[in-house]
Design an enzyme around this catalytic site. Structure first.
Site, PDB file in Angstrom:
ATOM      1  N   PHE A 143      37.649  25.343  81.912  1.00 34.72           N
ATOM      2  CA  PHE A 143      37.065  23.842  82.160  1.00 34.72           C
ATOM      3  C   PHE A 143      37.963  23.065  82.008  1.00 34.72           C
ATOM      4  O   PHE A 143      38.996  22.372  80.814  1.00 34.72           O
ATOM      5  CB  PHE A 143      35.649  24.045  80.749  1.00 34.72           C
ATOM      6  CG  PHE A 143      35.426  22.848  81.000  1.00 34.72           C
ATOM      7  CD1 PHE A 143      34.096  22.526  81.892  1.00 34.72           C
ATOM      8  CD2 PHE A 143      34.515  21.953  79.561  1.00 34.72           C
ATOM      9  CE1 PHE A 143      32.765  21.848  81.829  1.00 34.72           C
ATOM     10  CE2 PHE A 143      34.322  20.953  80.182  1.00 34.72           C
ATOM     11  CZ  PHE A 143      33.071  20.859  81.063  1.00 34.72           C
ATOM     12  N   ASN A 195      44.101   9.780  80.596  1.00 32.79           N
ATOM     13  CA  ASN A 195      43.870   8.665  79.942  1.00 32.79           C
ATOM     14  C   ASN A 195      42.240   8.315  79.420  1.00 32.79           C
ATOM     15  O   ASN A 195      41.935   7.685  79.570  1.00 32.79           O
ATOM     16  CB  ASN A 195      43.751   7.326  80.900  1.00 32.79           C
ATOM     17  CG  ASN A 195      45.184   7.392  81.051  1.00 32.79           C
ATOM     18  OD1 ASN A 195      45.796   6.818  79.921  1.00 32.79           O
ATOM     19  ND2 ASN A 195      45.679   7.055  82.485  1.00 32.79           N
ATOM     20  N   ASP A 243      28.642  21.193  73.622  1.00 26.67           N
ATOM     21  CA  ASP A 243      28.066  21.648  72.452  1.00 26.67           C
ATOM     22  C   ASP A 243      27.631  22.779  71.772  1.00 26.67           C
ATOM     23  O   ASP A 243      28.102  23.306  71.506  1.00 26.67           O
ATOM     24  CB  ASP A 243      26.580  21.115  72.851  1.00 26.67           C
ATOM     25  CG  ASP A 243      26.097  19.882  72.625  1.00 26.67           C
ATOM     26  OD1 ASP A 243      26.493  19.250  71.645  1.00 26.67           O
ATOM     27  OD2 ASP A 243      25.326  19.058  73.093  1.00 26.67           O
ATOM     28  N   ARG A 269      31.447  24.623  70.506  1.00 35.14           N
ATOM     29  CA  ARG A 269      31.892  23.832  69.931  1.00 35.14           C
ATOM     30  C   ARG A 269      32.301  24.585  68.500  1.00 35.14           C
ATOM     31  O   ARG A 269      32.775  25.085  67.594  1.00 35.14           O
ATOM     32  CB  ARG A 269      31.685  22.894  69.801  1.00 35.14           C
ATOM     33  CG  ARG A 269      32.205  21.432  70.306  1.00 35.14           C
ATOM     34  CD  ARG A 269      31.482  20.320  70.000  1.00 35.14           C
ATOM     35  NE  ARG A 269      32.547  19.286  70.940  1.00 35.14           N
ATOM     36  CZ  ARG A 269      32.126  18.276  71.256  1.00 35.14           C
ATOM     37  NH1 ARG A 269      30.205  17.318  70.833  1.00 35.14           N
ATOM     38  NH2 ARG A 269      32.468  17.727  72.050  1.00 35.14           N
ATOM     39  N   ARG A 296      53.494  40.419  45.550  1.00 35.02           N
ATOM     40  CA  ARG A 296      54.677  39.499  44.657  1.00 35.02           C
ATOM     41  C   ARG A 296      54.690  39.417  43.124  1.00 35.02           C
ATOM     42  O   ARG A 296      53.775  38.759  42.148  1.00 35.02           O
ATOM     43  CB  ARG A 296      55.059  37.958  44.751  1.00 35.02           C
ATOM     44  CG  ARG A 296      55.650  36.541  44.395  1.00 35.02           C
ATOM     45  CD  ARG A 296      56.799  36.810  44.875  1.00 35.02           C
ATOM     46  NE  ARG A 296      57.702  36.274  44.966  1.00 35.02           N
ATOM     47  CZ  ARG A 296      59.270  36.128  45.414  1.00 35.02           C
ATOM     48  NH1 ARG A 296      59.643  36.964  45.664  1.00 35.02           N
ATOM     49  NH2 ARG A 296      59.953  35.044  44.888  1.00 35.02           N
ATOM     50  N   GLN A 321      51.409  27.506  51.275  1.00 29.02           N
ATOM     51  CA  GLN A 321      52.149  27.019  49.676  1.00 29.02           C
ATOM     52  C   GLN A 321      52.085  28.665  48.416  1.00 29.02           C
ATOM     53  O   GLN A 321      53.177  28.686  47.939  1.00 29.02           O
ATOM     54  CB  GLN A 321      50.767  26.521  49.256  1.00 29.02           C
ATOM     55  CG  GLN A 321      51.292  26.101  47.974  1.00 29.02           C
ATOM     56  CD  GLN A 321      53.114  25.233  48.177  1.00 29.02           C
ATOM     57  OE1 GLN A 321      53.312  23.869  49.094  1.00 29.02           O
ATOM     58  NE2 GLN A 321      53.631  24.754  46.840  1.00 29.02           N
ATOM     59  N   ILE A 322      50.858  29.600  48.663  1.00 22.49           N
ATOM     60  CA  ILE A 322      51.076  30.437  47.512  1.00 22.49           C
ATOM     61  C   ILE A 322      52.458  31.408  48.246  1.00 22.49           C
ATOM     62  O   ILE A 322      53.028  32.133  47.504  1.00 22.49           O
ATOM     63  CB  ILE A 322      49.784  31.741  48.293  1.00 22.49           C
ATOM     64  CG1 ILE A 322      48.641  30.502  47.350  1.00 22.49           C
ATOM     65  CG2 ILE A 322      50.359  32.710  47.350  1.00 22.49           C
ATOM     66  CD1 ILE A 322      46.952  30.941  47.187  1.00 22.49           C
ATOM     67  N   GLU A 347      38.199  20.456  71.805  1.00 22.39           N
ATOM     68  CA  GLU A 347      36.627  20.584  71.633  1.00 22.39           C
ATOM     69  C   GLU A 347      36.222  18.887  71.545  1.00 22.39           C
ATOM     70  O   GLU A 347      35.255  19.455  70.765  1.00 22.39           O
ATOM     71  CB  GLU A 347      36.433  21.978  72.210  1.00 22.39           C
ATOM     72  CG  GLU A 347      36.681  22.463  73.486  1.00 22.39           C
ATOM     73  CD  GLU A 347      35.605  24.099  73.234  1.00 22.39           C
ATOM     74  OE1 GLU A 347      36.234  24.249  73.807  1.00 22.39           O
ATOM     75  OE2 GLU A 347      34.417  23.592  73.247  1.00 22.39           O
ATOM     76  N   THR A 387      38.010  15.678  69.002  1.00 26.98           N
ATOM     77  CA  THR A 387      38.656  15.711  68.484  1.00 26.98           C
ATOM     78  C   THR A 387      37.570  15.221  66.707  1.00 26.98           C
ATOM     79  O   THR A 387      36.316  15.388  67.309  1.00 26.98           O
ATOM     80  CB  THR A 387      39.393  14.487  67.834  1.00 26.98           C
ATOM     81  OG1 THR A 387      38.538  12.878  68.358  1.00 26.98           O
ATOM     82  CG2 THR A 387      40.308  14.220  69.305  1.00 26.98           C
TER      83      THR A 387
END
Lengths: 385, 262
Positions: A122, A128, A239, A242, A267, A336-337, A363, A365
């Site tokens: 699409f 611009n 629509d 999304r 871990r 992080q983990i 699709e 912001t």
């Protein structure tokens, strides 16, 4: 959580999951590294009949809707959302034809899309004209039975790989958004070429290119809807798709959570698994809770659309907004983990974090999603006494 | 071309448990699946049909009524027809009785030019049923096929995998091949196929339908007695011979003479 899928929906979800685990996971890191379009996996999806889950049976599909597509996108995204978006972007190209195409256009394009023989894309965004879709500069000038297209579309997912392109161009710039028209342009049409393949942060298996139109003659039969309806075609399409971005986001987050929980149990630090630390437990609990909330919203929205509700801009925007913000947060926490390992490319979570970012951007912001939600909200309240 | 594929439903586990009293497989409480090697046979049959642009693929299985599930998976992958051979009289069959029964079914299907089987079943691991079917039918067979090169109306050229390479063989039809996993990547059963498989009616053939010799089926027709199950060991050892070349040669010659090979 139990979402009470029908037997056919379960079948679709299970098959997509199997493809994700058996065919995509083993090559996801390589596809990302090489930025290679996943043609082989597209073929597997086609053979599995998954390319047409949302296309009516009369055009060779399975007759499902947005929800079935959401189930597939979610499962594929768990393994690689670069692959998932290549699949989903064809849907983004197919929905305008499904919703606004003439019987002849549907017969001409949908069976090939459903069979996975041809991909679609699409084309709305330009250098611009992003969030401000009314600023489109690509023009289409009527010349007898033809329109002559000139201009350049930017960042088109599946650009160059797809063969069927609904393209939005201005037929009357003086009318602003009401002067836009949608056209179906086929790859190979003289005057239609592609720019370079973009280098991206994430979803690197997917192809993103410019579409360049230079005196490209399109027969008037290829107009989608009517002249001047282009903006409506674009907005109604977005629509509908999304929730698919929401599905991508929940798939990525699920993939990241799966890795994070497994890692936390394996871990050991200070002589115990890190999953025994409350600091880690609370992070995992929040990740899982946010993920499930997003999934519930995405599923509910998709089902609402498929049930035939007329107005769903607000809910579709909410599903996309909430799920993508969630995916960003969950993938950051997963890295992080995993600590230092999470930052290394040997583990899949850094890729998921890179992949998650785009779901907040494309699709529409997430800032545009908030605009949509707020506008609908204010309209609703203005209508009340 | 009409192609028959023989498939077996096996326990879906890599750890097959054996009943120590009877030395037979314990099947209770274990989910079943199509023998993984048979999936390659199904895929190859479908590819031959696609290559030729026409033909019929019939899947065949002998087993209890629930073996119909294995045949449904074959239908989901795209085979045209499926037949289940099921009868209490077939129970307890060893490879000899199984192969005889399957061969009778292939004769009953009629006009079959090619039979494909997986190289072996992952539960019993005998690799005997395929070749024994061919012997029953009086057809040539080739085991461990890794590639089908050419398909002619009366001849097929195949590559047979061996320990050190492969053999290229031209085989006259009708024939039976067993295939190895190197031959293809089996397709996943698509949604349309799965829906078709769910609705498909699978005919069940009994001993009476097959007009079999009652003495050659089931437990009665099974002379095999399983005493012990083990993997044959092929051990190779190396011994270094020291000394000058002349001493080494002499020592080697002595060893070979001792082994009776020189």
């Amino acid at each position: 959580m139990e979402y009470f899928l029908t037997e056919e929906q379960k079948m679709i979800k299970e098959l997509a999951a199997r493809i994700a685990d058996e065919r995509i996971k083993p090559v996801a890191a390589e596809l990302d590294e090489k930025e290679e379009f996943p043609w082989e996996i597209m073929k597997v999806l086609a053979e599995a009949d998954l390319c047409g889950v949302y296309i009516p049976q009369e055009y060779g599909g399975l007759g499902g809707g947005v929800f079935e597509q959401v189930l597939v996108v979610e499962e594929l995204s768990r393994a690689c959302s670069g692959v998932a978006v290549s699949y989903a972007a064809t849907g983004l190209g197919a929905f305008p034809i499904l919703m606004f195409g003439t019987e002849e256009q549907k017969k001409r394009y949908l069976p090939d899309i459903a069979a996975g023989k041809r991909l679609a894309a699409f084309a709305l965004t330009e250098a611009n004209a992003g969030s401000d879709a009314g600023a489109i500069e690509t023009t289409a000038v009527r010349d007898g039975d033809y329109y002559i297209l000139n201009g350049t579309k930017q960042w088109i997912t599946n650009g160059g790989e797809a063969e069927i392109y609904p393209v939005i161009a201005m037929t009357d710039r003086s009318k602003g958004p009401r002067g836009a028209t949608a056209f179906i342009v086929e790859k190979g049409t003289p005057g239609f070429s592609f720019g370079k393949k973009e280098k991206k942060m994430g979803i690197r298996a997917s192809a993103t290119r410019e579409l360049i139109f230079t005196d490209c003659r399109i027969p008037k039969e290829n107009v989608l809807g009517r002249e001047g309806m282009g903006f409506i075609v674009a907005m109604k399409t977005l629509d509908r798709t999304r929730p698919g971005i929401g599905a991508q986001a929940i798939g990525i987050a699920q993939g990241a959570l799966d890795v994070a929980v497994k890692y936390a149990r394996e871990r050991h630090q200070f002589g115990v698994p890190i999953s025994s630390f409350q600091a880690i437990q609370h992070m995992l609990a929040d990740m899982a809770t946010q993920l499930e909330a997003a999934r519930a919203l995405v599923y509910a929205t998709a089902r609402m659309i498929d049930a035939g509700v007329k107005e769903f801009s607000k809910e579709a925007a909410m599903a996309k907004l909430f799920a993508s913000d969630m995916a960003m947060k969950v993938t950051i926490d997963a890295v992080q983990i995993l600590g230092g390992y999470g930052y290394m490319r040997d583990y899949p979570v850094e890729k998921m974090m890179r992949d998650a970012k785009i779901t907040q951007i494309y699709e529409g912001t997430n800032q545009i999603q908030r605009n949509v939600i707020a506008l609908e909200l204010i309209k609703e309240y203005a209508g009340r006494k | 071309m009409k192609i028959a594929v023989c498939i077996k439903q096996v326990p879906a586990t890599t750890e097959v448990k054996i009943n120590p009293a009877t030395n037979t497989l314990i099947r209770e409480g274990i989910p079943n699946e199509v023998n993984p090697f048979d999936l390659y046979a199904i895929e190859e049959a479908l590819r031959i049909k696609e290559r030729l642009g026409s033909g019929t693929v019939v899947a065949l299985s002998m087993g209890p009524p629930q073996a119909a599930d294995a045949l449904r998976e074959a239908i989901a992958m795209g085979v045209d027809e499926a037949v289940l051979l099921s009868d209490r009289a077939f129970a307890g069959a060893d490879t000899l009785a199984t192969a005889y029964t399957l061969a009778k079914a292939i004769e009953k299907i009629g006009e079959v030019s090619l039979v494909l089987c997986g190289k072996q079943a992952v539960d019993g691991d005998t690799a005997q049923v395929g070749p024994e079917i061919a012997e029953n039918l009086g057809w040539p067979h080739v085991t461990y096929i890794r590639k089908i090169n050419e398909i002619g109306p009366s001849e097929i050229v195949v590559e047979r995998m061996t320990d050190d390479g492969y053999e290229r063989l031209a085989v006259s039809l009708p024939a039976l091949f067993t295939v190895v996993k190197e031959i293809n990547v089996p397709r996943l059963p698509g949604i349309k196929g799965q829906l078709r498989a769910k609705k498909a009616e699978i005919p069940v053939w009994t001993a009476a339908d097959l007009e079999v010799d009652p003495g050659r089926i089931g437990l009665t027709g099974s002379p095999t007695q399983v005493r012990k199950i083990f993997y044959p060991q092929h051990e190779t050892t190396a011994e270094m011979i020291e000394g000058s070349p002349a001493e080494q040669a002499a020592a080697l010659l002595e060893k070979l003479r001792g082994l009776g090979v020189a």
